[in-house]
Enzyme design. Structure first.
Site, PDB file in Angstrom:
ATOM      1  N   GLY B  95      53.824 -36.490  43.629  1.00 47.21           N
ATOM      2  CA  GLY B  95      55.021 -35.654  43.688  1.00 47.21           C
ATOM      3  C   GLY B  95      55.028 -34.505  42.694  1.00 47.21           C
ATOM      4  N   ASP B 116      42.388 -37.832  42.737  1.00 46.31           N
ATOM      5  CA  ASP B 116      43.299 -38.859  43.237  1.00 46.31           C
ATOM      6  C   ASP B 116      42.489 -39.793  44.138  1.00 46.31           C
ATOM      7  OD1 ASP B 116      46.765 -38.624  43.547  1.00 46.31           O
ATOM      8  OD2 ASP B 116      45.638 -40.292  44.418  1.00 46.31           O
ATOM      9  N   ASN B 199      51.215 -44.001  35.939  1.00 47.22           N
ATOM     10  CA  ASN B 199      51.083 -45.296  35.271  1.00 47.22           C
ATOM     11  C   ASN B 199      50.400 -45.137  33.918  1.00 47.22           C
ATOM     12  OD1 ASN B 199      48.015 -46.164  35.603  1.00 47.22           O
ATOM     13  ND2 ASN B 199      48.671 -45.170  37.508  1.00 47.22           N
ATOM     14  N   CYS B 241      48.559 -37.918  19.976  1.00 45.46           N
ATOM     15  CA  CYS B 241      47.906 -38.193  21.257  1.00 45.46           C
ATOM     16  C   CYS B 241      48.736 -39.266  21.965  1.00 45.46           C
ATOM     17  CB  CYS B 241      46.448 -38.622  21.071  1.00 45.46           C
ATOM     18  SG  CYS B 241      46.170 -40.385  20.824  1.00 45.46           S
ATOM     19  N   CYS B 265      60.915 -50.572  44.935  1.00 39.10           N
ATOM     20  CA  CYS B 265      60.034 -49.454  44.612  1.00 39.10           C
ATOM     21  C   CYS B 265      60.796 -48.487  43.723  1.00 39.10           C
ATOM     22  CB  CYS B 265      59.549 -48.756  45.874  1.00 39.10           C
ATOM     23  SG  CYS B 265      60.845 -47.931  46.803  1.00 39.10           S
ATOM     24  N   CYS B 318      46.643 -44.300  14.360  1.00 35.51           N
ATOM     25  CA  CYS B 318      46.448 -44.351  15.814  1.00 35.51           C
ATOM     26  C   CYS B 318      45.326 -45.329  16.163  1.00 35.51           C
ATOM     27  CB  CYS B 318      46.107 -42.961  16.339  1.00 35.51           C
ATOM     28  SG  CYS B 318      45.830 -42.925  18.110  1.00 35.51           S
ATOM     29  N   CYS B 323      40.776 -40.048  18.515  1.00 37.02           N
ATOM     30  CA  CYS B 323      41.924 -39.308  17.978  1.00 37.02           C
ATOM     31  C   CYS B 323      41.769 -39.177  16.456  1.00 37.02           C
ATOM     32  CB  CYS B 323      43.231 -40.026  18.339  1.00 37.02           C
ATOM     33  SG  CYS B 323      44.685 -39.297  17.549  1.00 37.02           S
TER      34      CYS B 323
END
Lengths: 426, 426
Positions: B95, B116, B199, B241, B265, B318, B323
């Site tokens: 989206g 993707d 995610n 980060c 959902c 971190c 990083c």
């Protein structure tokens, strides 16, 4: 095309029957297999999805409304399906209007009325929505084509006209008055008018129509340098109308476009126009489906990512006679309206629930005594359900770390810098 | 399809030659006219626009770049055409990612890399970009199809893979390192990575890759209830980060998706996702073309139309080793960087121009003495060029009006209300 190809196969078959010499049959077979191949190609062309009778909340990949109906499950909207009862008119199907139309179409709005007189040009391709293959079509035709392919459930009505002409304005007015889609609706035939035009004259025409019809509308605009824009809610009599606080300098008696210097055009960006369309339709959804706070005005300054808001009261010296009429009506209705609000607030105060606010408590949230919390063993209170883990160490470990090796985030000299570097190397 | 139809015409012609009996010629003629008709139909199908060699600022309807090149004329961007040199990688073509890709394509970006592994579903139709006829295609294929139709000038590379798998991550890394598009570029082969995934695991993979490659990237996200989102700029070592301040609770050892309850959902809206994509690509344009203020973090709370901003320094504790390496490099480079900034500021202070800032002064702006202004006759100083008129009466007339009939915008009792009403009726 498929029908034509089928007829060609029949023609070839009868030609074969009429030829006595089998030496010609091979070339006919070749032709037949070519036609069959073309039939396959033609069949792979776009197929439109069928209409959906009821909006379902079922979570399956084939449900185009599952992610919208989920707004109810998430507690954002009380009744999403009401969106099918609403009519929205969009004036100006350009960089903002076309994207607003697509968003409302994908949200499953009941009915969209589209107004524009312009044609699609290659010069429009730096904004979302129109495609190069649509160049030369009217914007209304091109939009109807794309939108009906995306969601055949939406009732589309398009008007290829200029609302600033006498004839165009009359058609615009009568189309807003038309109640055939929802005969029992109060007021006009539409729930909201969105102005997405790019000039003063057209905005004044929308303003005139909405003041006359007592029609709530939203105005939108993007600056000539492409890097800022705004949306505004206008409720006749209640908020400032477009004529209550007009631009300070406007064209008069000449076409606004001719005022611009030759060879100079306004800049535009798909980003600014996409953001303005998104803010406009978000405000529309909040207004129609009654959730969140409907913004009376929201600006977007993209150079600074600054979003100013404000409210504008109507101007009692407004030059628009219909606006003054609406202002009078609002003033007369105010005492009754205030009394109703007071009564509602008092009634709500009496209704404060004595038991827990949520009966189900599905997340097992409970109030814990501070002292009890301190006594509790850290590991047991930190237990998470299976499959979950914490990304950061517990607060205690952080405190120990800080005490052993204090780290600061600002430094003024090279010594301080070296210390930080050593801490990192440790 | 057109080539096939042409070959059919040839086949029919040679068939006619080989038939001695003229009685069969009529049926062949009929077939030939059918093929000719089909050729016409096929030709009316979408035609793609041809590639454009150079971006022109010419103001003609057929120039797809005129409104973008106008950004230079408006003084927003110094050299817009530089956009053709840049490569942007977009991870997640959902989206937000698909709309970001369309915006960059319409802006004429040099090269887009798309990642993707998902397929287009009807359940995605409540967001912009994908069309129902693309259901079943991979998102990368469907996006490449749409984007190359919109702007054939953009170099598109698509990767149908999951960057969280070992193999997928390796391909991701090597594609970012590939410098064939711009061999002399410093650093990696791309100028910016946009994370548009949904995610935690995928975000951590992008974070890992960018920390290792010292690659600046932007993160984006939309909440599960569809009504808020954010974008964030991440410069390895300079800003926090993704692992410096991770979410407090995350999935571990199980697929995040299985943690969600069955039949539930996430909600989504084309508005919120369109706004987030717009803000993300606007920040991208500001970053690449060096104009305005690049936001380090920008939130979007649509219920309140609230847009929080903040800056996050890197976390010296971190958990990400790459990083910490980048943080060290930044600390070591800081003194030299600070000195360079100081030197630049001092040099600029010496260069303050003594003459007027703008030599041309095309709008004839001049400083006027306050006293002189008061003495000037109102009508002459108010003169506007032909074709322009003022929408509001001069300030003097307003003052007279107010003096004669004072109007107030607040009132406490019915008497006050009646007075205002009378003023309106007057």
């Amino acid at each position: 095309m498929e029908a034509e190809l089928k007829e060609m196969l029949n023609d070839l078959d009868s030609l074969k029957q009429s030829l006595p010499d089998p030496s010609n049959h091979a070339s006919i077979h070749k032709l037949q297999s070519r036609v069959e191949h073309l039939t396959k190609l033609a069949k792979s062309a776009p197929v439109r999805r069928t209409k959906v009778q009821d909006m379902s909340a079922e979570v399956v990949d084939s449900n185009p409304y599952s992610r919208l109906m989920a707004l109810q499950r998430m507690g954002i909207v009380e009744n999403y399906e009401r969106i099918r009862d609403f009519s929205v008119a969009i004036v100006g199907i350009g960089g903002v209007g076309s994207v607003a139309a697509e968003m409302l179409t994908r949200c499953g709005i009941g009915r969209l009325l589209l107004y524009d007189y312009d044609k699609v040009e290659l010069a429009n391709m730096n904004r979302l929505f129109f495609r190069p293959e649509q160049v030369g079509m009217t914007k209304t035709d091109a939009a109807s084509q794309t939108l009906s392919d995306i969601n055949p459930d939406v009732v589309l009505e398009s008007f290829t006209l200029n609302i600033t002409t006498v004839q165009g304005f009359e058609t615009f007015m009568s189309s807003l008055r038309n109640k055939s889609f929802c005969p029992n609706k109060e007021g006009s035939g539409v729930d909201l008018v969105l102005s997405c035009v790019d000039n003063y004259e057209a905005r004044m025409a929308v303003n005139q129509a909405c003041n006359e019809l007592n029609q709530t509308w939203m105005e939108s605009g993007v600056s000539e340098d492409a890097v800022s824009g705004h949306i505004q809610l206008l409720i006749p009599g209640e908020t400032a109308c477009f004529a209550c606080a007009p631009p300070l300098v406007v064209a008069s008696g000449v076409d606004e476009r001719t005022l611009k210097r030759e060879g100079v055009c306004a800049a535009s960006l798909p980003t600014t126009m996409g953001v303005v369309a998104g803010l406009l339709v978000q405000n529309t959804l909040k207004f129609l489906l009654q959730f969140g706070h409907v913004s009376p005005y929201l600006g977007y300054n993209s150079l600074k990512d600054f979003f100013p808001t404000m409210e504008m009261r109507p101007n009692p010296q407004c030059s628009n006679a219909a606006c003054l009429e609406r202002q009078k009506e609002c003033l007369l209705a105010k005492p009754a309206k205030d009394a109703a609000i007071r009564a509602k607030m008092e009634a709500e105060a009496l209704l404060v629930p004595e038991g827990p606010l949520h009966d189900d408590n599905e997340w097992n949230i409970s109030v814990v005594d501070d002292e009890e919390l301190e006594r509790t063993d850290a590991t047991s209170s930190d237990a998470l359900p299976e499959g979950l883990t914490r990304e950061l160490p517990p607060a205690d470990e952080f405190q120990k770390f800080s005490a052993a090796e204090p780290t600061t985030t600002t430094f003024d000299d090279i010594e301080e810098l070296r210390k930080q570097l050593d801490a990192l190397n440790a």
